[in-house]
Design a protein around this motif. Structure first.
Motif, PDB file in Angstrom:
ATOM      1  N   PHE A  10       0.860  -1.167   0.000  1.00 44.39           N
ATOM      2  CA  PHE A  10       0.000   0.000   0.000  1.00 44.39           C
ATOM      3  C   PHE A  10       0.901   1.223   0.000  1.00 44.39           C
ATOM      4  O   PHE A  10       1.856   1.267   0.767  1.00 44.39           O
ATOM      5  CB  PHE A  10      -0.807  -0.082   1.301  1.00 44.39           C
ATOM      6  N   ASN A  11       0.655   2.202  -0.852  1.00 44.82           N
ATOM      7  CA  ASN A  11       1.453   3.422  -0.778  1.00 44.82           C
ATOM      8  C   ASN A  11       0.560   4.634  -1.021  1.00 44.82           C
ATOM      9  O   ASN A  11      -0.582   4.498  -1.457  1.00 44.82           O
ATOM     10  CB  ASN A  11       2.646   3.364  -1.742  1.00 44.82           C
ATOM     11  N   LYS A 136     -11.839   7.903  11.698  1.00 46.04           N
ATOM     12  CA  LYS A 136     -10.646   8.570  11.163  1.00 46.04           C
ATOM     13  C   LYS A 136     -10.529   8.352   9.653  1.00 46.04           C
ATOM     14  O   LYS A 136     -10.147   9.264   8.928  1.00 46.04           O
ATOM     15  CB  LYS A 136      -9.389   8.074  11.876  1.00 46.04           C
ATOM     16  N   LEU A 137     -10.837   7.140   9.187  1.00 49.51           N
ATOM     17  CA  LEU A 137     -10.747   6.861   7.747  1.00 49.51           C
ATOM     18  C   LEU A 137     -11.708   7.740   6.950  1.00 49.51           C
ATOM     19  O   LEU A 137     -11.421   8.113   5.819  1.00 49.51           O
ATOM     20  CB  LEU A 137     -11.054   5.390   7.457  1.00 49.51           C
ATOM     21  N   GLU A 145      -1.501   8.488   7.676  1.00 50.85           N
ATOM     22  CA  GLU A 145      -2.407   8.039   8.738  1.00 50.85           C
ATOM     23  C   GLU A 145      -3.305   6.902   8.235  1.00 50.85           C
ATOM     24  O   GLU A 145      -3.542   5.929   8.941  1.00 50.85           O
ATOM     25  CB  GLU A 145      -3.244   9.240   9.212  1.00 50.85           C
ATOM     26  N   ILE A 146      -3.784   7.014   7.005  1.00 53.20           N
ATOM     27  CA  ILE A 146      -4.647   5.965   6.436  1.00 53.20           C
ATOM     28  C   ILE A 146      -3.869   4.649   6.344  1.00 53.20           C
ATOM     29  O   ILE A 146      -4.372   3.599   6.737  1.00 53.20           O
ATOM     30  CB  ILE A 146      -5.201   6.405   5.066  1.00 53.20           C
ATOM     31  N   ILE A 147      -2.639   4.718   5.867  1.00 58.20           N
ATOM     32  CA  ILE A 147      -1.815   3.507   5.788  1.00 58.20           C
ATOM     33  C   ILE A 147      -1.609   2.925   7.187  1.00 58.20           C
ATOM     34  O   ILE A 147      -1.755   1.726   7.408  1.00 58.20           O
ATOM     35  CB  ILE A 147      -0.472   3.800   5.090  1.00 58.20           C
ATOM     36  N   LEU A 149      -3.506   3.338   9.869  1.00 58.39           N
ATOM     37  CA  LEU A 149      -4.772   2.807  10.397  1.00 58.39           C
ATOM     38  C   LEU A 149      -5.105   1.437   9.823  1.00 58.39           C
ATOM     39  O   LEU A 149      -5.548   0.544  10.552  1.00 58.39           O
ATOM     40  CB  LEU A 149      -5.916   3.780  10.089  1.00 58.39           C
ATOM     41  N   LEU A 150      -4.896   1.272   8.520  1.00 59.44           N
ATOM     42  CA  LEU A 150      -5.263  -0.006   7.893  1.00 59.44           C
ATOM     43  C   LEU A 150      -4.225  -1.095   8.113  1.00 59.44           C
ATOM     44  O   LEU A 150      -4.508  -2.267   7.889  1.00 59.44           O
ATOM     45  CB  LEU A 150      -5.496   0.187   6.383  1.00 59.44           C
ATOM     46  N   SER A 151      -3.036  -0.714   8.545  1.00 58.77           N
ATOM     47  CA  SER A 151      -1.997  -1.742   8.683  1.00 58.77           C
ATOM     48  C   SER A 151      -1.679  -2.057  10.134  1.00 58.77           C
ATOM     49  O   SER A 151      -0.750  -2.793  10.414  1.00 58.77           O
ATOM     50  CB  SER A 151      -0.726  -1.317   7.951  1.00 58.77           C
ATOM     51  N   GLN A 152      -2.453  -1.507  11.053  1.00 60.34           N
ATOM     52  CA  GLN A 152      -2.155  -1.808  12.446  1.00 60.34           C
ATOM     53  C   GLN A 152      -2.428  -3.280  12.742  1.00 60.34           C
ATOM     54  O   GLN A 152      -3.471  -3.804  12.386  1.00 60.34           O
ATOM     55  CB  GLN A 152      -2.916  -0.893  13.397  1.00 60.34           C
ATOM     56  N   GLU A 153      -1.465  -3.911  13.324  1.00 60.79           N
ATOM     57  CA  GLU A 153      -1.630  -5.313  13.707  1.00 60.79           C
ATOM     58  C   GLU A 153      -2.427  -5.338  15.007  1.00 60.79           C
ATOM     59  O   GLU A 153      -2.139  -4.592  15.935  1.00 60.79           O
ATOM     60  CB  GLU A 153      -0.257  -5.974  13.933  1.00 60.79           C
ATOM     61  N   MET A 154      -3.447  -6.161  15.032  1.00 61.63           N
ATOM     62  CA  MET A 154      -4.254  -6.245  16.236  1.00 61.63           C
ATOM     63  C   MET A 154      -3.604  -7.221  17.220  1.00 61.63           C
ATOM     64  O   MET A 154      -3.034  -8.214  16.831  1.00 61.63           O
ATOM     65  CB  MET A 154      -5.670  -6.730  15.900  1.00 61.63           C
TER      66      MET A 154
END
Length: 155
Positions: A10-11, A136-137, A145-147, A149-154
């Motif tokens: 993702f970029n 936030k999205l 920030e979008i990258i 938010l979507l790539s945070q490991e739970m």
């Protein structure tokens, strides 16, 4: 290819925070175009056709103004994600029947279609399960920030 996380595929060039699309097809084509410009897909029409094959199997609108269409296709050169947001209300089949404003398009190489695709989808789905992340999205203008938010490991 090893199993990459969202951050690796993702970029910022694949994030459009001001999509012009006024319907589902235009949104998919607009994001497909950005994937093509980045060299991630080699044939826009073939890829869009494959996305629609998947759309016909079941809804990709997940509610909360978000849709996650995806295409597994030989037209995909590099498995990747394109993110688009629009102020326009996009009619999209989803459980809450609300219009879509965020479209997260997965482009998956056929050879990656099992493990990689499922890992990425589950990573994004987990991020989207969080109301604060969703909010936030829908609002942030910061592509980094979008990258994140979507790539945070739970945990």
């Amino acid at each position: 290819m090893d199993i990459a996380g969202v951050r690796e595929i993702f970029n910022e060039r694949l994030i459009d925070l001001d999509m012009k699309s006024v319907n589902k097809r235009e949104a998919i084509e607009e994001l497909t175009d950005s994937l093509y410009k980045e060299g991630h897909i080699i044939d826009c029409k073939a890829f869009v056709d494959d996305v629609y094959l998947r759309e016909n199997e079941g809804q990709t609108g997940i509610g909360n103004h978000i849709a996650i269409p995806h295409g597994k296709s030989d037209a995909v050169k590099i498995t990747s994600i394109a993110f688009g947001r629009t102020k326009n209300d996009l009619a999209w089949e989803s459980p809450d029947d609300e219009p879509v404003h965020v479209v997260i398009l997965f482009a998956v190489r056929n050879v990656d279609k099992t493990t990689v695709h499922l890992k990425l989808l589950s990573q994004v789905a987990m991020a989207l399960a969080d109301d604060a992340t969703l909010d936030k999205l829908l609002k942030t203008n910061d592509k980094t920030e979008i990258i994140r938010l979507l790539s945070q490991e739970m945990n």
